[in-house]
Design a protein around this motif. Structure first.
Motif, mmCIF file in Angstrom:
data_model
loop_
_atom_site.group_PDB
_atom_site.id
_atom_site.type_symbol
_atom_site.label_atom_id
_atom_site.label_comp_id
_atom_site.label_asym_id
_atom_site.label_seq_id
_atom_site.Cartn_x
_atom_site.Cartn_y
_atom_site.Cartn_z
ATOM 1 N N GLU A 37 0.483 4.938 18.845
ATOM 2 C CA GLU A 37 0.968 6.154 18.658
ATOM 3 C C GLU A 37 0.335 6.719 17.421
ATOM 4 O O GLU A 37 -0.001 7.930 17.288
ATOM 5 C CB GLU A 37 2.568 6.073 18.355
ATOM 6 N N ALA A 38 -0.097 6.092 16.401
ATOM 7 C CA ALA A 38 -0.605 6.485 15.141
ATOM 8 C C ALA A 38 -2.033 7.025 15.750
ATOM 9 O O ALA A 38 -2.591 7.975 14.942
ATOM 10 C CB ALA A 38 -0.848 5.275 14.268
ATOM 11 N N ARG A 39 -2.924 6.394 16.424
ATOM 12 C CA ARG A 39 -4.048 6.600 17.008
ATOM 13 C C ARG A 39 -3.948 7.994 17.651
ATOM 14 O O ARG A 39 -4.823 8.929 17.248
ATOM 15 C CB ARG A 39 -4.600 5.573 17.897
ATOM 16 N N ILE A 40 -3.274 8.175 18.642
ATOM 17 C CA ILE A 40 -3.303 9.465 19.203
ATOM 18 C C ILE A 40 -2.575 10.493 18.234
ATOM 19 O O ILE A 40 -3.421 11.526 18.321
ATOM 20 C CB ILE A 40 -2.021 9.292 20.434
ATOM 21 N N SER A 41 -1.792 10.225 17.201
ATOM 22 C CA SER A 41 -1.585 11.334 16.336
ATOM 23 C C SER A 41 -2.742 11.713 15.366
ATOM 24 O O SER A 41 -2.948 12.810 15.174
ATOM 25 C CB SER A 41 -0.462 10.769 15.365
ATOM 26 N N ALA A 42 -3.589 10.648 14.947
ATOM 27 C CA ALA A 42 -4.475 11.045 14.243
ATOM 28 C C ALA A 42 -5.577 11.956 15.282
ATOM 29 O O ALA A 42 -6.131 12.900 14.396
ATOM 30 C CB ALA A 42 -5.260 9.704 13.640
ATOM 31 N N GLN A 43 -5.794 11.492 16.331
ATOM 32 C CA GLN A 43 -6.677 12.311 17.062
ATOM 33 C C GLN A 43 -6.110 13.516 17.459
ATOM 34 O O GLN A 43 -7.021 14.554 17.392
ATOM 35 C CB GLN A 43 -6.825 11.689 18.595
ATOM 36 N N MET A 72 0.820 -1.066 0.132
ATOM 37 C CA MET A 72 -0.024 -0.084 -0.046
ATOM 38 C C MET A 72 0.959 1.234 -0.159
ATOM 39 O O MET A 72 1.917 1.405 0.646
ATOM 40 C CB MET A 72 -0.740 0.156 1.211
ATOM 41 N N GLN A 73 0.529 2.425 -0.766
ATOM 42 C CA GLN A 73 1.116 3.408 -1.074
ATOM 43 C C GLN A 73 0.692 4.538 -0.294
ATOM 44 O O GLN A 73 -0.381 4.786 -0.293
ATOM 45 C CB GLN A 73 1.469 3.629 -2.421
ATOM 46 N N TYR A 74 1.546 5.389 0.414
ATOM 47 C CA TYR A 74 1.046 6.586 1.094
ATOM 48 C C TYR A 74 0.112 7.623 0.052
ATOM 49 O O TYR A 74 0.922 8.066 -0.835
ATOM 50 C CB TYR A 74 2.026 7.068 1.846
ATOM 51 N N GLN A 75 -0.965 7.994 0.587
ATOM 52 C CA GLN A 75 -1.714 9.066 -0.387
ATOM 53 C C GLN A 75 -2.050 10.110 0.414
ATOM 54 O O GLN A 75 -2.705 9.879 1.564
ATOM 55 C CB GLN A 75 -2.867 8.541 -1.225
ATOM 56 N N PRO A 76 -1.322 11.372 0.058
ATOM 57 C CA PRO A 76 -1.845 12.695 1.019
ATOM 58 C C PRO A 76 -3.209 12.933 0.620
ATOM 59 O O PRO A 76 -3.893 12.644 -0.438
ATOM 60 C CB PRO A 76 -0.780 13.657 0.394
ATOM 61 N N THR A 77 -3.987 12.959 1.805
ATOM 62 C CA THR A 77 -5.531 13.556 1.714
ATOM 63 C C THR A 77 -5.841 14.698 1.035
ATOM 64 O O THR A 77 -6.562 14.558 0.103
ATOM 65 C CB THR A 77 -6.023 13.201 3.264
ATOM 66 N N LEU A 78 -5.207 15.558 1.562
ATOM 67 C CA LEU A 78 -5.429 16.970 0.857
ATOM 68 C C LEU A 78 -4.892 17.051 -0.632
ATOM 69 O O LEU A 78 -5.448 17.885 -1.308
ATOM 70 C CB LEU A 78 -4.929 18.210 1.684
ATOM 71 N N THR A 88 -8.142 3.625 11.713
ATOM 72 C CA THR A 88 -7.352 3.118 10.507
ATOM 73 C C THR A 88 -6.182 3.836 10.437
ATOM 74 O O THR A 88 -5.423 2.623 9.983
ATOM 75 C CB THR A 88 -8.208 4.083 9.237
ATOM 76 N N ALA A 89 -5.737 4.586 11.085
ATOM 77 C CA ALA A 89 -4.233 4.932 11.213
ATOM 78 C C ALA A 89 -3.388 3.936 12.012
ATOM 79 O O ALA A 89 -2.467 3.447 11.907
ATOM 80 C CB ALA A 89 -4.219 6.484 11.810
ATOM 81 N N ARG A 95 -14.072 17.195 6.961
ATOM 82 C CA ARG A 95 -14.453 15.731 6.707
ATOM 83 C C ARG A 95 -13.174 15.021 7.391
ATOM 84 O O ARG A 95 -13.762 14.177 8.278
ATOM 85 C CB ARG A 95 -14.327 15.449 5.144
ATOM 86 N N VAL A 96 -11.851 15.266 7.347
ATOM 87 C CA VAL A 96 -11.054 14.813 7.970
ATOM 88 C C VAL A 96 -11.191 14.775 9.631
ATOM 89 O O VAL A 96 -11.028 13.791 10.301
ATOM 90 C CB VAL A 96 -9.489 15.316 7.451
ATOM 91 N N ALA A 97 -11.337 16.157 10.098
ATOM 92 C CA ALA A 97 -11.390 16.172 11.374
ATOM 93 C C ALA A 97 -12.759 15.575 12.017
ATOM 94 O O ALA A 97 -12.656 15.189 13.236
ATOM 95 C CB ALA A 97 -11.612 17.925 11.583
ATOM 96 N N GLN A 98 -13.683 15.425 11.250
ATOM 97 C CA GLN A 98 -15.006 14.596 11.633
ATOM 98 C C GLN A 98 -15.173 13.207 11.442
ATOM 99 O O GLN A 98 -16.009 12.624 11.706
ATOM 100 C CB GLN A 98 -16.111 15.335 11.146
ATOM 101 N N ASP A 99 -14.191 12.537 11.043
ATOM 102 C CA ASP A 99 -14.015 11.047 10.579
ATOM 103 C C ASP A 99 -13.702 10.404 11.561
ATOM 104 O O ASP A 99 -12.611 10.420 12.108
ATOM 105 C CB ASP A 99 -12.981 10.880 9.193
ATOM 106 N N SER A 100 -14.850 9.658 12.167
ATOM 107 C CA SER A 100 -14.587 8.869 13.664
ATOM 108 C C SER A 100 -13.622 7.756 13.520
ATOM 109 O O SER A 100 -13.290 7.083 14.253
ATOM 110 C CB SER A 100 -16.030 8.666 14.200
ATOM 111 N N SER A 101 -13.573 7.234 11.961
ATOM 112 C CA SER A 101 -12.955 5.992 11.646
ATOM 113 C C SER A 101 -11.330 6.167 11.585
ATOM 114 O O SER A 101 -10.604 5.331 11.358
ATOM 115 C CB SER A 101 -13.593 5.247 10.559
ATOM 116 N N ALA A 102 -10.852 7.732 11.416
ATOM 117 C CA ALA A 102 -9.574 8.025 10.934
ATOM 118 C C ALA A 102 -8.552 7.407 12.025
ATOM 119 O O ALA A 102 -7.536 7.064 11.579
ATOM 120 C CB ALA A 102 -9.408 9.398 10.597
ATOM 121 N N PRO A 103 -8.847 7.654 13.218
ATOM 122 C CA PRO A 103 -7.608 6.997 14.315
ATOM 123 C C PRO A 103 -7.507 5.659 14.351
ATOM 124 O O PRO A 103 -6.483 4.973 14.258
ATOM 125 C CB PRO A 103 -8.402 7.633 15.698
#
Length: 158
Positions: free
Chosen positions: A129-135, A1-7, A72-73, A62-70
């Protein structure tokens, strides 16, 4: 899987308003020339902002309100750490084979236990650490500390 910047994935149409020419000499024509010119400039700026920057603001929201982002990260980081350990083990096995070293069954079992514990601990730590960073990122966006000027790529420097 390759990193894709969101913005960096946002596509927007080039602003037609930004390409319009406004005659600055009209400021000196008539009683309301400067007022009309200022109005045209303000409307053009607003239309251009809506066209170019509003999609990024919407994506940040959208990124700020995505509850699944942490989650997923965390899953992505955990999986990446697991794959790194697996690749390291394969490399170590190939290196031993190249040197002609064979471990006894007891040594293999001990190494597997040690590696399994290290792998699990590292996967959990990376996920946390990824979850904390995403939050933290979501909180920074919501608090206004991570706006358009803080996007780390060249998207906003056009």
């Amino acid at each position: 899987m390759q990193y894709q910047p969101t913005l960096g994935q946002i596509n927007y149409a080039p602003s037609e308003i930004a390409q319009q020419r406004v005659d600055p000499d009209q400021a000196m024509r008539g009683d309301q020339g400067a007022s009309k010119l200022l109005g045209q400039l303000n409307r053009a700026q607003w239309a251009d902002w809506k066209n170019r920057f509003a999609p990024y603001v919407d994506e940040l929201a959208r990124v700020a309100q995505d509850s699944s982002a942490p989650g997923t990260a965390a899953a992505n980081a955990s999986n990446a750490m697991g794959m790194a350990y697996d690749a390291n083990q394969q490399g170590l096995a190939m290196q031993r084979q190249g040197f002609g070293i064979n471990l006894t069954p007891q040594q293999q079992a001990a190494e597997q236990r040690r590696t399994s514990v290290e792998r699990s601990a590292s996967m959990v730590s990376a996920g946390n650490e990824a979850r904390i960073s995403a939050q933290d990122r979501q909180n920074a966006i919501l608090a206004g500390g991570m706006g358009l000027s803080n996007i780390p790529d060249r998207v906003m420097n056009q």
